[in-house]
Design a protein around this motif. Sequence first.
Motif: not given
Length: 865
Positions: A436-457
């Motif tokens: 509850p103390s943090q704001r969550v933002l949903e990001l969406h980016w261009h299709r040409d910038d789709a991840l080219h490798s898996p990203l562990s978050i």
Amino acid sequence: MTGPVRTAATDPPGDALVRGIDRDRRRTLVTAVEPALDGIDFVEVLSNRPDMPGHVPGAPQHRTLAVHLLHGPVAEGLGAGPGDRRVVILTGARSDPHALPVQVLWAYPAVALVGDAEHPPAALDAQVTEADRALVSTAVPASIRSKVLVVRTATPGGRSAYVLRLHGPAGQPAPAGFDEPLAHAPFRFDVDCPSDLDCRQRTTPPPPDTASPIQDYLARDYEALRTRLLDRLAVLLPEWTDRSAADIGITLVELFAYMGDRLAYRQDSIAQEAHLGTARRRTSVRRHARLLDYRVHEGCSARAWLAFTTTADLVLPPGTAVTGAGSVPGQGKPTVNDAVQSGAVVFETCHPIRLTRARNRLALHSWGDTEQVLPVGTTSAFVRVPYALDPELRAGDVLVLAELGPTGRLADGDPTRRCAVRLDRDPVERTDALAPSQRVLELHWHRDDALHSPLSISRPDAGQDRTAAVAYANIVLADHGASIHGDAPDPAQVPKVGRYRPHLRRTSLAWAVPADPAPVEGLPPGSPGWQSATDALQPDPRRAVAQLELDDGARRWLPRADLLGSSGTEPHLVVETEEDGSSRLRFGDAISGRRPTPESIMTMRYRTGGGSQGNVGVHALNSILRLPDDSRLDGVAVTNPLPAAGGRDPQPSPEVRELAPRAFHTRRQAVTSDDYARIAATDSAVRQAVARTRWTGSWYVQQVALDPVGEADSQLLDRLAALMELRRTAGVDVDFRRTSTVPLDIALVCCLDAGTLRSEAEQQVRDVLSASVLPDGRQGLFHPDRLPLGSSVFLSDLIAHTMSVPGLLQVEVKRFCRVGDRAQENLACLARGRLDASPRESFRCASDPSRPESGRVDLTMRGGA
């Protein structure tokens, strides 16, 4: 014109005596030695042409001759009446007096015809008319009539040479008191021809025959010319034998040999640079290629995404320079000039950037999942920020998503697990009840910038969620090149007269593509910008411009690729670079491009760098060079989390010689249906396209069927419509439509061996026959990229992909047809062994239960465990 004819001895006369005597010298000799002798001075033809002054109507043309004597007067009995043979006219080639082409009718002294101050006209033969007397009176002045004999011919002569001969009584070769050689006079009847040349023909003796030595025309260098000059002087001046270098003769010989070497080299160079295949200078190659409508690129500066972190909010101006720490020797904070002198790689920011603490590092949010991984192709993610900080993210911002190392530092992370993305929409705020103390933002980016490798978050750590990936938002684009201010070209002053072609004192002038980003909704026609973060690191070197700007105190001079489109008032210039990196500047001529003002002083600002040496690795740019106000940089750090890319060296001349002639045959405008399809497929959002021509009843329409990567939205259609407007043929409209998707109905019966798990084998068969990308990077049989428009699906491929699954013993195909086909059509397709599609159709078989219209694969597994 009418006038005297002074014919030289080379005229073809009809007598050997006339051919061998120079009449001018003979007249001079007779006058000086025997002044009592008389002779013919010259023969004047009275043309009496109507368009000439002194025309007498009724008098004949080109038939009256005035024979001027040297001394005169005309002796008694010298004239000839009708039938008298004392005055004859011979042709140049025929001296037979019995075969005369021109006959003399009569010959009388001019005094007898018209008289003078002392003698009145005499009564003559009836053939002499008043018109004849008037013609002679007009053409012959009274002062010389006493020594002029007038001769009338029966016909006008031709254009060949003639000879007038005076005979004495009883056939003597010359009248009494006449010099025999001067009793003949050559003349022509066509003396009034329209010519400005002297009628006299001069002769020059032929040159003596001399033996010409055999010369080696390839021996034109300094040593060969010096040797040949000394050999020639040894023949001309045999007494000169001194070969000392201090001798003035040797000095002149060496000087002439040097000048001959320079001239021979220049002559060979001009002939060599005149053709694309033999030209050696890069400027010549570039100009020849431009004639073929092929543009030669001069390389391109590399680009890199710089990530800044700051302890205080501030704005960095464009052109902020960064380099690698320790790459510039010396103590203290180096400047741009120090970096240039040391040869360090310098990048400068392309845009101003506002640095804020809230954008330093944004943690990616996993919603409590301790082992969440964003797969390849992801175009959205979540970040969390404290409510006290607002990163103010907007559409068009660029972020770098990166995995952190085990220590939580970026430098320890895997460089391949990083990606730059550009937001294509404003972030959407979400709420996580567990945070509850943090704001969550949903990001969406261009299709040409789709991840080219898996990203562990996220990763587990003692049972608690720990952030494994972050997003850096203080991101700015920079390109390779260091700015030089206050320099001047050589020479700096424009001359009063002549062309102004200065050169740069430094080499390695940077060439870069304008880095303006395109609007978020798409790349408009003619925009030089980039649409995605990936596209920004892929500049087109053919659109690169020289990073140079001149100032003459009144206006700025900007570079252009050429001056063909520049008016006579636009301050444009062309930079011509050679193979060694040196550059010359070419200005306009007041027709194409403005001419520099004479005696004006040029100063310039330019950038050095560019080329492939700018493709540096990650974390190679981590030091900010000194700014005018260094206090603003306290607490600011920089790095490049991704490697620089896009740096290109100048195009090699051999490559230009090979590609330029081919480019001339490349059609850029859309003429055929294949051209329209090819142009539509150049958009990255179009997988493939096909076109066909249709007649509407009034005009032709090109129907272009598109197979888009995703959904064909209005932005894609607007971009393609604007592109086709520039390329289409006049009078042809373009209509865009989607291709027809044909779903397939496939049923297989698979037999397994006893040791194979049925569920695993079924999943593997569905994977190889799917329309997605498999975990190992392979594509399923029905992936859209494997099924071009109009391509067929073969039964043998279906069986081969199915049998590639381990543990499969046999495959029986029950259905192999389109969805909705009847049993007879299914049997026909099985017998034929393939499914055919029209050019506007593409097969699909996604086997998605929620989308039955996309095709299905029914599997019956037998055997196994």
